[in-house]
Design a protein around this motif. Sequence first.
Motif, PDB file in Angstrom:
ATOM      1  N   TYR A 151      -3.064 -16.942  53.252  1.00 43.76           N
ATOM      2  CA  TYR A 151      -4.196 -17.485  52.511  1.00 43.76           C
ATOM      3  C   TYR A 151      -3.717 -17.882  51.123  1.00 43.76           C
ATOM      4  CZ  TYR A 151      -7.245 -15.720  56.176  1.00 43.76           C
ATOM      5  OH  TYR A 151      -7.847 -15.485  57.377  1.00 43.76           O
ATOM      6  N   VAL A 152      -4.235 -19.012  50.643  1.00 48.68           N
ATOM      7  CA  VAL A 152      -3.824 -19.508  49.331  1.00 48.68           C
ATOM      8  C   VAL A 152      -5.058 -19.765  48.481  1.00 48.68           C
ATOM      9  CG1 VAL A 152      -3.746 -21.907  50.142  1.00 48.68           C
ATOM     10  CG2 VAL A 152      -2.448 -21.249  48.121  1.00 48.68           C
ATOM     11  N   ASP A 153      -4.966 -19.399  47.245  1.00 43.82           N
ATOM     12  CA  ASP A 153      -6.027 -19.664  46.279  1.00 43.82           C
ATOM     13  C   ASP A 153      -5.498 -20.650  45.243  1.00 43.82           C
ATOM     14  OD1 ASP A 153      -8.037 -19.729  44.447  1.00 43.82           O
ATOM     15  OD2 ASP A 153      -8.104 -17.571  44.057  1.00 43.82           O
ATOM     16  N   LEU A 154      -5.948 -21.890  45.359  1.00 47.69           N
ATOM     17  CA  LEU A 154      -5.561 -22.940  44.423  1.00 47.69           C
ATOM     18  C   LEU A 154      -6.715 -23.298  43.501  1.00 47.69           C
ATOM     19  CD1 LEU A 154      -3.586 -25.422  46.741  1.00 47.69           C
ATOM     20  CD2 LEU A 154      -2.718 -23.474  45.458  1.00 47.69           C
ATOM     21  N   SER A 155      -7.670 -22.397  43.354  1.00 44.68           N
ATOM     22  CA  SER A 155      -8.872 -22.721  42.591  1.00 44.68           C
ATOM     23  C   SER A 155      -8.559 -23.067  41.141  1.00 44.68           C
ATOM     24  CB  SER A 155      -9.867 -21.557  42.648  1.00 44.68           C
ATOM     25  OG  SER A 155      -9.277 -20.358  42.182  1.00 44.68           O
ATOM     26  N   SER A 156      -7.489 -22.500  40.594  1.00 44.02           N
ATOM     27  CA  SER A 156      -7.137 -22.818  39.205  1.00 44.02           C
ATOM     28  C   SER A 156      -6.773 -24.295  39.051  1.00 44.02           C
ATOM     29  CB  SER A 156      -5.978 -21.944  38.733  1.00 44.02           C
ATOM     30  OG  SER A 156      -4.842 -22.132  39.565  1.00 44.02           O
ATOM     31  N   LEU A 157      -6.288 -24.909  40.128  1.00 45.52           N
ATOM     32  CA  LEU A 157      -5.963 -26.332  40.087  1.00 45.52           C
ATOM     33  C   LEU A 157      -7.195 -27.205  40.206  1.00 45.52           C
ATOM     34  CD1 LEU A 157      -2.747 -26.444  42.307  1.00 45.52           C
ATOM     35  CD2 LEU A 157      -2.873 -26.954  39.871  1.00 45.52           C
ATOM     36  N   MET A 158      -8.302 -26.623  40.662  1.00 38.92           N
ATOM     37  CA  MET A 158      -9.510 -27.405  40.895  1.00 38.92           C
ATOM     38  C   MET A 158     -10.464 -27.391  39.708  1.00 38.92           C
ATOM     39  SD  MET A 158      -8.572 -28.105  43.937  1.00 38.92           S
ATOM     40  CE  MET A 158      -7.474 -27.404  45.168  1.00 38.92           C
ATOM     41  N   THR A 159     -10.232 -26.505  38.756  1.00 41.00           N
ATOM     42  CA  THR A 159     -11.230 -26.298  37.707  1.00 41.00           C
ATOM     43  C   THR A 159     -10.794 -26.776  36.326  1.00 41.00           C
ATOM     44  OG1 THR A 159     -10.380 -24.060  37.347  1.00 41.00           O
ATOM     45  CG2 THR A 159     -12.200 -24.311  38.908  1.00 41.00           C
ATOM     46  N   SER A 160      -9.555 -27.218  36.176  1.00 41.85           N
ATOM     47  CA  SER A 160      -9.075 -27.680  34.870  1.00 41.85           C
ATOM     48  C   SER A 160      -9.126 -29.201  34.796  1.00 41.85           C
ATOM     49  CB  SER A 160      -7.651 -27.183  34.623  1.00 41.85           C
ATOM     50  OG  SER A 160      -7.610 -25.781  34.584  1.00 41.85           O
ATOM     51  N   LYS A 161      -8.998 -29.716  33.598  1.00 45.79           N
ATOM     52  CA  LYS A 161      -8.998 -31.155  33.388  1.00 45.79           C
ATOM     53  C   LYS A 161      -7.562 -31.671  33.378  1.00 45.79           C
ATOM     54  CE  LYS A 161     -13.295 -31.279  30.730  1.00 45.79           C
ATOM     55  NZ  LYS A 161     -13.928 -31.655  29.442  1.00 45.79           N
ATOM     56  N   TYR A 162      -7.309 -32.661  34.209  1.00 40.57           N
ATOM     57  CA  TYR A 162      -5.966 -33.227  34.316  1.00 40.57           C
ATOM     58  C   TYR A 162      -6.029 -34.724  34.096  1.00 40.57           C
ATOM     59  CZ  TYR A 162      -5.407 -28.791  36.734  1.00 40.57           C
ATOM     60  OH  TYR A 162      -5.415 -27.469  37.042  1.00 40.57           O
TER      61      TYR A 162
END
Length: 442
Positions: A151-162
């Motif tokens: 299982y992978v948690d990539l939520s930090s990549l989904m919530t920041s501005k890029y």
Amino acid sequence: MPPTEQLVTSELDLDGVGAAGYEVGLDLGRASASSRQLFYDLHPGNIAFQGEGYILIDWGEAKEINLEASAFLPWLADMRATWGPGFKGLLAGFLQGLRAGTAIDHPTLLEQLRGALGGQSTAPSTEWPTSPIFASALGACSASLGAEGVYVDLSSLMTSKYDDVEKIAIRALELALTVKPGMPNGGTVLMEFRLDELMSAAKAMKELPHSERSLWLLSFALVQIGHKVCHVERSLALSLLQAAQLVAQMCTDNARYLESLYAVSVHSEPSILRSPQRRLERGEVFGTLAYCHSRAITAVRLFELSLTMLKNGSATNALWSVLWSAIRRIRGVEDAFARWTNDPDDYEAAAPGLLALVKAQAASIAALISGLQEALERGAHLPWHGLMEKEIPNITTEFEWCRALVTERRPTPEFFAKHFAQIHSSVDTRHLGIFEVSFDER
């Protein structure tokens, strides 16, 4: 450093004297990043050269430090006084190794240290194309093992501005790992790595503006996720890391742009990939062969690109450390395989991977000799001219060992087993350092 003095962070900008200390600096930078220590009383008299590389005889006294720019300044002043003309290369390697080891947990450290050191930086603005926000978000990602798989948690990549280019790389990563776009914060999903989806996305990215940077970021992300996954599922991690190399090979024809990306894949590698806590299964061993092969192909291509830059005057030194890293890692993997088994059945199953690896080994040696000959024709001062004068085994016997296997018309499993039993009399597997590998518990 005075404003007029060059602050070099690339091996491409060194001369023969400076290059001599570069690999030592790489090791010191990586070690400082991983251990949070600096090694004092380290001077050239504590280093032996054995024809191919350097061996640290005495690391000196170690002192713990905080990873902040001010902590390095007294030590670097001490090294400058000790190393004299070789300090430029030592510093360049140290900065490269330190950045590779702190790329996601302290992404602003190198820039802060550059500012504290002063001098005139030779690094182009595109040398390190990831932002601290993107790097920190990757650091916050996690992987865990559950009943159904990883299982992978990539939520930090989904919530920041890029920026737009970072978003393209993240989308490609989502496709490869079958993560739903816009996953809510705190969400964890079952990972299913799809190489075909990844490579299709990478090929599409090549046609977009700023393709070099988006592919660089995608490869960088795959390395970081792969390093996290290796703690819970080795085979999947190796697939991710091999994919990172395939993407890197598509990235650019600019050696300067790829140098730091390759350093990250090598010098931020977790020790568990080199020293497992149990005996590896066949699939895990074969995955290591495939990853090592892909990394070697990247290294040979990168070295050849650096030779082209050397010829056209856009570099003063080739990426010798890159090519040596490929050769030493192949040696480490071959040695690990020979220690792991002498069963002809294992050799029969591994034959395609072993042959590919040996061909990459021969290509690496050929590139090394070609580069060395060109350097000597230009009158460059390089320490590696002694590699043909070493006691056996040396680079000549290693190449002959490779050729004997590659030219065998129909190598049987028994031939493979017998051939690999001769590795220690033909290939120098001593002093591999971080390139030493085991397939058994150590």
